[in-house]
Design a protein around this motif. Sequence first.
Motif, PDB file in Angstrom:
ATOM      1  N   GLN A 176      47.564  27.112  39.557  1.00 48.70           N
ATOM      2  CA  GLN A 176      48.846  26.529  39.612  1.00 48.70           C
ATOM      3  C   GLN A 176      49.847  27.785  38.900  1.00 48.70           C
ATOM      4  OE1 GLN A 176      50.099  24.178  41.055  1.00 48.70           O
ATOM      5  NE2 GLN A 176      51.978  23.463  40.085  1.00 48.70           N
ATOM      6  N   GLN A 177      49.366  28.328  37.805  1.00 52.64           N
ATOM      7  CA  GLN A 177      50.094  29.444  37.152  1.00 52.64           C
ATOM      8  C   GLN A 177      50.270  30.680  38.129  1.00 52.64           C
ATOM      9  OE1 GLN A 177      51.864  28.812  34.185  1.00 52.64           O
ATOM     10  NE2 GLN A 177      53.000  30.505  35.007  1.00 52.64           N
ATOM     11  N   ALA A 178      49.336  30.954  38.822  1.00 53.56           N
ATOM     12  CA  ALA A 178      49.583  32.090  39.681  1.00 53.56           C
ATOM     13  C   ALA A 178      50.556  31.673  40.867  1.00 53.56           C
ATOM     14  CB  ALA A 178      47.846  32.528  40.298  1.00 53.56           C
ATOM     15  N   VAL A 179      50.376  30.579  41.405  1.00 58.79           N
ATOM     16  CA  VAL A 179      51.432  30.178  42.350  1.00 58.79           C
ATOM     17  C   VAL A 179      52.911  30.124  41.810  1.00 58.79           C
ATOM     18  CG1 VAL A 179      52.434  28.107  43.459  1.00 58.79           C
ATOM     19  CG2 VAL A 179      49.941  28.875  43.564  1.00 58.79           C
ATOM     20  N   VAL A 180      53.120  29.505  40.531  1.00 63.10           N
ATOM     21  CA  VAL A 180      54.469  29.589  39.856  1.00 63.10           C
ATOM     22  C   VAL A 180      54.967  30.896  39.697  1.00 63.10           C
ATOM     23  CG1 VAL A 180      55.863  28.961  37.892  1.00 63.10           C
ATOM     24  CG2 VAL A 180      54.011  27.351  39.110  1.00 63.10           C
ATOM     25  N   ASP A 181      53.980  31.952  39.316  1.00 63.80           N
ATOM     26  CA  ASP A 181      54.329  33.210  39.044  1.00 63.80           C
ATOM     27  C   ASP A 181      54.753  34.024  40.338  1.00 63.80           C
ATOM     28  OD1 ASP A 181      53.729  32.816  36.175  1.00 63.80           O
ATOM     29  OD2 ASP A 181      51.589  33.784  36.385  1.00 63.80           O
ATOM     30  N   ALA A 182      54.093  33.693  41.369  1.00 65.66           N
ATOM     31  CA  ALA A 182      54.410  34.354  42.687  1.00 65.66           C
ATOM     32  C   ALA A 182      55.840  33.886  43.062  1.00 65.66           C
ATOM     33  CB  ALA A 182      53.194  33.970  43.644  1.00 65.66           C
ATOM     34  N   MET A 183      55.981  32.625  43.056  1.00 67.07           N
ATOM     35  CA  MET A 183      57.187  31.884  43.592  1.00 67.07           C
ATOM     36  C   MET A 183      58.434  32.427  42.582  1.00 67.07           C
ATOM     37  SD  MET A 183      56.090  28.232  44.895  1.00 67.07           S
ATOM     38  CE  MET A 183      57.303  28.103  45.870  1.00 67.07           C
ATOM     39  N   GLU A 184      58.157  32.613  41.276  1.00 68.99           N
ATOM     40  CA  GLU A 184      59.274  32.969  40.625  1.00 68.99           C
ATOM     41  C   GLU A 184      59.498  34.523  40.739  1.00 68.99           C
ATOM     42  OE1 GLU A 184      58.667  31.251  36.576  1.00 68.99           O
ATOM     43  OE2 GLU A 184      59.397  29.292  37.183  1.00 68.99           O
ATOM     44  N   LYS A 185      58.570  35.228  40.824  1.00 67.21           N
ATOM     45  CA  LYS A 185      58.657  36.584  41.035  1.00 67.21           C
ATOM     46  C   LYS A 185      59.563  37.040  42.123  1.00 67.21           C
ATOM     47  CE  LYS A 185      56.015  40.462  42.512  1.00 67.21           C
ATOM     48  NZ  LYS A 185      54.581  41.093  43.150  1.00 67.21           N
ATOM     49  N   HIS A 186      59.594  36.121  43.235  1.00 69.10           N
ATOM     50  CA  HIS A 186      60.181  36.454  44.660  1.00 69.10           C
ATOM     51  C   HIS A 186      61.345  35.534  44.493  1.00 69.10           C
ATOM     52  CE1 HIS A 186      57.465  39.344  46.409  1.00 69.10           C
ATOM     53  NE2 HIS A 186      56.538  38.477  45.922  1.00 69.10           N
ATOM     54  N   HIS A 187      61.694  34.514  43.637  1.00 69.55           N
ATOM     55  CA  HIS A 187      62.729  33.758  43.713  1.00 69.55           C
ATOM     56  C   HIS A 187      62.919  32.731  44.836  1.00 69.55           C
ATOM     57  CE1 HIS A 187      64.175  36.271  40.237  1.00 69.55           C
ATOM     58  NE2 HIS A 187      64.010  37.251  41.025  1.00 69.55           N
ATOM     59  N   VAL A 188      61.814  31.797  45.153  1.00 68.97           N
ATOM     60  CA  VAL A 188      61.629  31.370  46.346  1.00 68.97           C
ATOM     61  C   VAL A 188      61.223  29.901  45.883  1.00 68.97           C
ATOM     62  CG1 VAL A 188      61.012  33.012  47.990  1.00 68.97           C
ATOM     63  CG2 VAL A 188      59.410  31.906  46.955  1.00 68.97           C
ATOM     64  N   GLN A 189      61.540  28.904  46.722  1.00 70.34           N
ATOM     65  CA  GLN A 189      61.065  27.520  46.354  1.00 70.34           C
ATOM     66  C   GLN A 189      59.960  26.830  47.384  1.00 70.34           C
ATOM     67  OE1 GLN A 189      63.037  28.226  43.463  1.00 70.34           O
ATOM     68  NE2 GLN A 189      62.263  26.057  43.396  1.00 70.34           N
ATOM     69  N   TRP A 190      59.751  27.894  48.517  1.00 75.24           N
ATOM     70  CA  TRP A 190      58.730  27.636  49.594  1.00 75.24           C
ATOM     71  C   TRP A 190      57.762  28.428  49.739  1.00 75.24           C
ATOM     72  CZ3 TRP A 190      58.495  23.409  52.416  1.00 75.24           C
ATOM     73  CH2 TRP A 190      59.457  22.305  52.358  1.00 75.24           C
ATOM     74  N   LEU A 191      56.567  28.485  49.617  1.00 76.73           N
ATOM     75  CA  LEU A 191      55.462  29.525  49.898  1.00 76.73           C
ATOM     76  C   LEU A 191      54.426  28.720  50.731  1.00 76.73           C
ATOM     77  CD1 LEU A 191      53.354  31.472  49.061  1.00 76.73           C
ATOM     78  CD2 LEU A 191      52.456  29.822  47.200  1.00 76.73           C
ATOM     79  N   ILE A 192      53.992  29.563  51.762  1.00 78.55           N
ATOM     80  CA  ILE A 192      53.003  29.173  52.911  1.00 78.55           C
ATOM     81  C   ILE A 192      52.022  30.221  52.903  1.00 78.55           C
ATOM     82  CG2 ILE A 192      52.517  29.029  55.197  1.00 78.55           C
ATOM     83  CD1 ILE A 192      55.620  28.422  55.744  1.00 78.55           C
ATOM     84  N   HIS A 193      50.715  29.505  52.707  1.00 78.76           N
ATOM     85  CA  HIS A 193      49.548  30.597  52.683  1.00 78.76           C
ATOM     86  C   HIS A 193      48.208  30.162  53.342  1.00 78.76           C
ATOM     87  CE1 HIS A 193      47.049  28.487  49.478  1.00 78.76           C
ATOM     88  NE2 HIS A 193      48.436  28.317  48.793  1.00 78.76           N
ATOM     89  N   GLY A 194      47.064  30.649  53.582  1.00 74.52           N
ATOM     90  CA  GLY A 194      45.934  30.272  54.195  1.00 74.52           C
ATOM     91  C   GLY A 194      44.845  30.341  52.767  1.00 74.52           C
ATOM     92  N   HIS A 195      43.720  30.767  53.365  1.00 72.50           N
ATOM     93  CA  HIS A 195      42.775  31.139  52.661  1.00 72.50           C
ATOM     94  C   HIS A 195      41.802  30.104  52.040  1.00 72.50           C
ATOM     95  CE1 HIS A 195      39.952  33.594  50.246  1.00 72.50           C
ATOM     96  NE2 HIS A 195      40.277  33.101  48.953  1.00 72.50           N
ATOM     97  N   THR A 196      42.348  29.071  51.449  1.00 69.10           N
ATOM     98  CA  THR A 196      41.525  28.194  50.738  1.00 69.10           C
ATOM     99  C   THR A 196      40.849  27.141  51.651  1.00 69.10           C
ATOM    100  OG1 THR A 196      43.538  26.725  50.485  1.00 69.10           O
ATOM    101  CG2 THR A 196      42.837  28.319  48.697  1.00 69.10           C
ATOM    102  N   HIS A 197      41.562  27.014  52.970  1.00 68.42           N
ATOM    103  CA  HIS A 197      41.065  25.883  54.025  1.00 68.42           C
ATOM    104  C   HIS A 197      41.151  24.522  53.316  1.00 68.42           C
ATOM    105  CE1 HIS A 197      37.717  29.053  55.878  1.00 68.42           C
ATOM    106  NE2 HIS A 197      38.924  29.713  55.448  1.00 68.42           N
ATOM    107  N   ARG A 198      42.222  24.231  52.764  1.00 64.22           N
ATOM    108  CA  ARG A 198      42.562  22.958  52.234  1.00 64.22           C
ATOM    109  C   ARG A 198      43.800  22.661  52.584  1.00 64.22           C
ATOM    110  NH1 ARG A 198      39.992  22.912  45.899  1.00 64.22           N
ATOM    111  NH2 ARG A 198      40.299  20.650  46.427  1.00 64.22           N
ATOM    112  N   PRO A 199      44.167  22.142  53.709  1.00 62.68           N
ATOM    113  CA  PRO A 199      45.645  21.989  54.232  1.00 62.68           C
ATOM    114  C   PRO A 199      46.126  20.908  53.607  1.00 62.68           C
ATOM    115  CG  PRO A 199      43.738  21.295  55.695  1.00 62.68           C
ATOM    116  CD  PRO A 199      43.136  22.166  54.849  1.00 62.68           C
TER     117      PRO A 199
END
Length: 240
Positions: A176-199
Amino acid sequence: MATLFIADLHLHTEEPAITAGFLRFLASTAREADALYILGDLFEAWIGDDDPNPLHQQIAEAIKSLVDNGVPCYFIHGNRDFLLGKRFARASGMQLLPQEQVLDLYGRKVLIMHGDTLCTDDVDYQALRARVHQPWLQTLFLALPLFIRHRVAAKMRAGSSASNNSKTLEMMDVTQQAVVDAMEKHHVQWLIHGHTHRPAVHELTANHAPAYRVVLGAWHSEGSMVRVSETDVELIPFPF
Protein backbone atom coordinates in the motif's frame (compact mmCIF):
# COMPACT_ATOMS: atom_id res chain seq x y z
CA MET A 1 -14.93 6.84 -27.59
CA ALA A 2 -12.61 5.33 -25.01
CA THR A 3 -9.01 4.40 -24.30
CA LEU A 4 -8.23 0.73 -23.61
CA PHE A 5 -5.61 -0.89 -21.38
CA ILE A 6 -4.48 -4.52 -21.28
CA ALA A 7 -1.58 -6.41 -19.68
CA ASP A 8 -0.24 -9.85 -18.86
CA LEU A 9 -1.22 -11.81 -21.96
CA HIS A 10 1.98 -13.88 -21.68
CA LEU A 11 1.74 -14.89 -25.32
CA HIS A 12 3.67 -17.99 -26.33
CA THR A 13 3.31 -20.79 -28.84
CA GLU A 14 2.00 -23.27 -26.27
CA GLU A 15 -1.16 -21.19 -25.68
CA PRO A 16 -2.74 -20.69 -29.12
CA ALA A 17 -6.17 -19.86 -27.65
CA ILE A 18 -4.79 -16.73 -25.98
CA THR A 19 -3.09 -15.66 -29.20
CA ALA A 20 -6.31 -16.19 -31.14
CA GLY A 21 -8.25 -14.20 -28.55
CA PHE A 22 -5.79 -11.32 -28.74
CA LEU A 23 -5.92 -11.28 -32.54
CA ARG A 24 -9.73 -11.10 -32.40
CA PHE A 25 -9.51 -8.30 -29.84
CA LEU A 26 -7.18 -6.31 -32.11
CA ALA A 27 -9.46 -6.83 -35.10
CA SER A 28 -12.68 -5.91 -33.29
CA THR A 29 -12.89 -4.14 -29.91
CA ALA A 30 -9.57 -2.33 -30.22
CA ARG A 31 -10.52 -0.88 -33.61
CA GLU A 32 -13.10 1.34 -31.89
CA ALA A 33 -10.68 2.79 -29.34
CA ASP A 34 -8.98 6.16 -29.19
CA ALA A 35 -5.78 4.34 -28.21
CA LEU A 36 -4.54 1.02 -26.84
CA TYR A 37 -2.01 0.74 -24.02
CA ILE A 38 -0.26 -2.58 -23.31
CA LEU A 39 1.13 -2.50 -19.77
CA GLY A 40 3.75 -5.22 -19.99
CA ASP A 41 4.11 -8.98 -20.25
CA LEU A 42 2.59 -9.10 -23.69
CA PHE A 43 4.89 -12.09 -24.20
CA GLU A 44 5.78 -14.88 -21.80
CA ALA A 45 9.46 -14.33 -22.53
CA TRP A 46 11.56 -12.09 -24.77
CA ILE A 47 15.19 -12.90 -25.52
CA GLY A 48 15.76 -10.25 -28.18
CA ASP A 49 14.20 -8.62 -31.20
CA ASP A 50 16.28 -10.91 -33.42
CA ASP A 51 14.44 -14.04 -32.24
CA PRO A 52 12.82 -15.44 -35.45
CA ASN A 53 9.80 -16.88 -33.61
CA PRO A 54 6.87 -16.73 -36.13
CA LEU A 55 4.53 -15.73 -33.29
CA HIS A 56 6.40 -12.46 -32.86
CA GLN A 57 5.98 -11.56 -36.52
CA GLN A 58 2.29 -12.49 -36.40
CA ILE A 59 1.68 -10.24 -33.40
CA ALA A 60 3.73 -7.39 -34.87
CA GLU A 61 1.69 -7.50 -38.08
CA ALA A 62 -1.61 -7.54 -36.18
CA ILE A 63 -0.67 -4.56 -34.00
CA LYS A 64 0.65 -2.69 -37.05
CA SER A 65 -2.69 -3.23 -38.76
CA LEU A 66 -4.43 -1.66 -35.77
CA VAL A 67 -2.06 1.32 -35.83
CA ASP A 68 -2.45 1.72 -39.58
CA ASN A 69 -6.21 1.89 -39.03
CA GLY A 70 -5.77 4.96 -36.86
CA VAL A 71 -5.52 3.52 -33.33
CA PRO A 72 -2.17 4.36 -31.71
CA CYS A 73 -0.65 1.62 -29.55
CA TYR A 74 1.69 2.19 -26.61
CA PHE A 75 3.79 -0.27 -24.65
CA ILE A 76 5.30 -0.35 -21.16
CA HIS A 77 7.76 -3.17 -20.51
CA GLY A 78 6.85 -5.96 -18.10
CA ASN A 79 9.07 -8.26 -16.10
CA ARG A 80 8.82 -10.95 -18.80
CA ASP A 81 9.44 -8.82 -21.90
CA PHE A 82 11.66 -6.02 -20.59
CA LEU A 83 14.13 -6.67 -23.44
CA LEU A 84 11.56 -5.89 -26.15
CA GLY A 85 13.27 -3.21 -28.19
CA LYS A 86 13.07 -0.62 -30.92
CA ARG A 87 13.22 -3.15 -33.76
CA PHE A 88 9.99 -4.84 -32.69
CA ALA A 89 8.46 -1.47 -31.87
CA ARG A 90 9.09 -0.30 -35.43
CA ALA A 91 7.71 -3.52 -36.92
CA SER A 92 4.54 -3.30 -34.83
CA GLY A 93 4.09 0.45 -34.88
CA MET A 94 4.01 0.54 -31.07
CA GLN A 95 5.45 3.48 -29.17
CA LEU A 96 7.62 2.51 -26.19
CA LEU A 97 6.95 4.34 -22.93
CA PRO A 98 8.98 4.66 -19.71
CA GLN A 99 8.12 2.41 -16.76
CA GLU A 100 5.87 5.11 -15.28
CA GLN A 101 3.72 7.37 -17.44
CA VAL A 102 1.05 9.92 -16.57
CA LEU A 103 -1.80 10.36 -19.05
CA ASP A 104 -4.49 13.03 -19.27
CA LEU A 105 -7.59 11.05 -20.20
CA TYR A 106 -10.83 12.95 -20.66
CA GLY A 107 -9.98 15.27 -17.77
CA ARG A 108 -8.50 12.58 -15.50
CA LYS A 109 -4.80 12.31 -14.72
CA VAL A 110 -3.95 8.60 -14.73
CA LEU A 111 -0.66 6.96 -13.80
CA ILE A 112 0.08 3.75 -15.71
CA MET A 113 2.81 1.15 -15.14
CA HIS A 114 3.39 -2.59 -15.26
CA GLY A 115 3.19 -2.84 -11.49
CA ASP A 116 6.13 -5.00 -10.45
CA THR A 117 7.97 -2.04 -8.91
CA LEU A 118 5.10 -1.72 -6.41
CA CYS A 119 5.76 -5.19 -4.94
CA THR A 120 8.37 -3.93 -2.51
CA ASP A 121 7.81 -6.67 0.10
CA ASP A 122 9.32 -9.17 -2.34
CA VAL A 123 12.90 -8.16 -1.60
CA ASP A 124 14.47 -11.03 -3.58
CA TYR A 125 12.50 -10.12 -6.70
CA GLN A 126 13.40 -6.44 -6.45
CA ALA A 127 17.09 -7.34 -6.13
CA LEU A 128 16.87 -9.57 -9.21
CA ARG A 129 15.01 -6.86 -11.10
CA ALA A 130 17.73 -4.33 -10.31
CA ARG A 131 20.37 -6.71 -11.63
CA VAL A 132 18.72 -7.65 -14.92
CA HIS A 133 17.89 -4.02 -15.71
CA GLN A 134 21.55 -3.02 -15.74
CA PRO A 135 22.30 -1.86 -19.32
CA TRP A 136 25.69 -3.57 -19.48
CA LEU A 137 24.20 -6.91 -18.52
CA GLN A 138 21.41 -6.57 -21.07
CA THR A 139 23.94 -5.71 -23.78
CA LEU A 140 26.02 -8.74 -22.85
CA PHE A 141 22.99 -11.05 -22.85
CA LEU A 142 21.76 -9.81 -26.24
CA ALA A 143 25.19 -10.47 -27.72
CA LEU A 144 24.98 -14.17 -26.87
CA PRO A 145 23.91 -16.72 -29.52
CA LEU A 146 20.18 -17.30 -29.61
CA PHE A 147 20.38 -20.90 -28.41
CA ILE A 148 22.22 -19.81 -25.27
CA ARG A 149 19.71 -17.02 -24.64
CA HIS A 150 16.90 -19.59 -24.91
CA ARG A 151 18.59 -21.77 -22.29
CA VAL A 152 19.20 -18.86 -19.93
CA ALA A 153 15.60 -17.66 -20.26
CA ALA A 154 14.22 -21.14 -19.61
CA LYS A 155 16.42 -21.52 -16.54
CA MET A 156 15.32 -18.13 -15.22
CA ARG A 157 11.62 -18.94 -15.74
CA ALA A 158 12.04 -22.24 -13.91
CA GLY A 159 13.84 -20.49 -11.08
CA SER A 160 11.13 -17.84 -10.88
CA SER A 161 8.38 -20.45 -10.67
CA ALA A 162 10.20 -22.35 -7.92
CA SER A 163 10.80 -19.14 -5.99
CA ASN A 164 7.18 -18.02 -6.29
CA ASN A 165 5.97 -21.35 -4.90
CA SER A 166 7.65 -20.50 -1.61
CA LYS A 167 6.14 -17.00 -1.35
CA THR A 168 2.78 -15.91 -0.01
CA LEU A 169 0.29 -14.10 -2.23
CA GLU A 170 0.59 -11.10 0.05
CA MET A 171 4.37 -10.95 -0.47
CA MET A 172 3.94 -10.99 -4.26
CA ASP A 173 1.21 -8.33 -4.22
CA VAL A 174 1.78 -4.58 -4.17
CA THR A 175 2.41 -2.78 -0.91
CA GLN A 176 0.00 0.00 0.00
CA GLN A 177 2.75 2.46 0.84
CA ALA A 178 4.45 1.94 -2.52
CA VAL A 179 1.15 2.65 -4.25
CA VAL A 180 0.54 5.82 -2.26
CA ASP A 181 4.12 6.97 -2.79
CA ALA A 182 3.84 6.50 -6.58
CA MET A 183 0.51 8.31 -6.81
CA GLU A 184 1.67 11.19 -4.65
CA LYS A 185 4.95 11.44 -6.59
CA HIS A 186 2.96 12.00 -9.78
CA HIS A 187 0.05 13.92 -8.16
CA VAL A 188 -2.66 11.58 -9.48
CA GLN A 189 -5.83 10.00 -8.08
CA TRP A 190 -5.94 7.13 -10.58
CA LEU A 191 -3.47 4.28 -11.11
CA ILE A 192 -3.80 1.45 -13.64
CA HIS A 193 -1.37 -1.49 -13.61
CA GLY A 194 -1.02 -5.22 -14.18
CA HIS A 195 1.57 -7.78 -13.03
CA THR A 196 -0.19 -9.23 -9.96
CA HIS A 197 -2.92 -11.05 -11.94
CA ARG A 198 -5.44 -9.98 -9.26
CA PRO A 199 -8.03 -7.89 -11.13
CA ALA A 200 -9.89 -5.43 -8.92
CA VAL A 201 -10.65 -1.78 -8.30
CA HIS A 202 -9.21 -0.64 -4.97
CA GLU A 203 -10.20 2.55 -3.17
CA LEU A 204 -7.56 4.34 -1.11
CA THR A 205 -6.41 7.78 -0.04
CA ALA A 206 -3.59 9.63 -1.80
CA ASN A 207 -2.78 13.32 -1.96
CA HIS A 208 -5.26 13.76 0.93
CA ALA A 209 -8.17 12.76 -1.31
CA PRO A 210 -10.02 9.63 -2.51
CA ALA A 211 -7.98 7.66 -5.04
CA TYR A 212 -8.38 4.47 -7.09
CA ARG A 213 -6.05 1.65 -8.10
CA VAL A 214 -7.31 -0.45 -11.02
CA VAL A 215 -5.58 -3.81 -11.52
CA LEU A 216 -5.77 -5.64 -14.83
CA GLY A 217 -6.28 -9.38 -14.95
CA ALA A 218 -4.04 -11.82 -16.80
CA TRP A 219 -5.30 -13.46 -19.97
CA HIS A 220 -5.53 -17.03 -18.68
CA SER A 221 -9.05 -18.27 -19.44
CA GLU A 222 -10.54 -14.92 -20.48
CA GLY A 223 -9.45 -11.47 -21.54
CA SER A 224 -9.20 -8.46 -19.26
CA MET A 225 -9.20 -4.78 -20.12
CA VAL A 226 -9.73 -1.39 -18.55
CA ARG A 227 -11.91 0.99 -20.53
CA VAL A 228 -11.53 4.68 -19.73
CA SER A 229 -14.09 7.06 -21.20
CA GLU A 230 -15.35 10.55 -20.44
CA THR A 231 -17.89 9.13 -17.99
CA ASP A 232 -16.32 6.05 -16.41
CA VAL A 233 -13.34 3.81 -15.69
CA GLU A 234 -14.36 0.17 -16.10
CA LEU A 235 -12.53 -3.09 -15.46
CA ILE A 236 -14.01 -5.54 -17.96
CA PRO A 237 -13.44 -9.30 -18.29
CA PHE A 238 -14.46 -10.82 -21.61
CA PRO A 239 -14.33 -14.22 -23.33
CA PHE A 240 -11.69 -14.98 -25.90
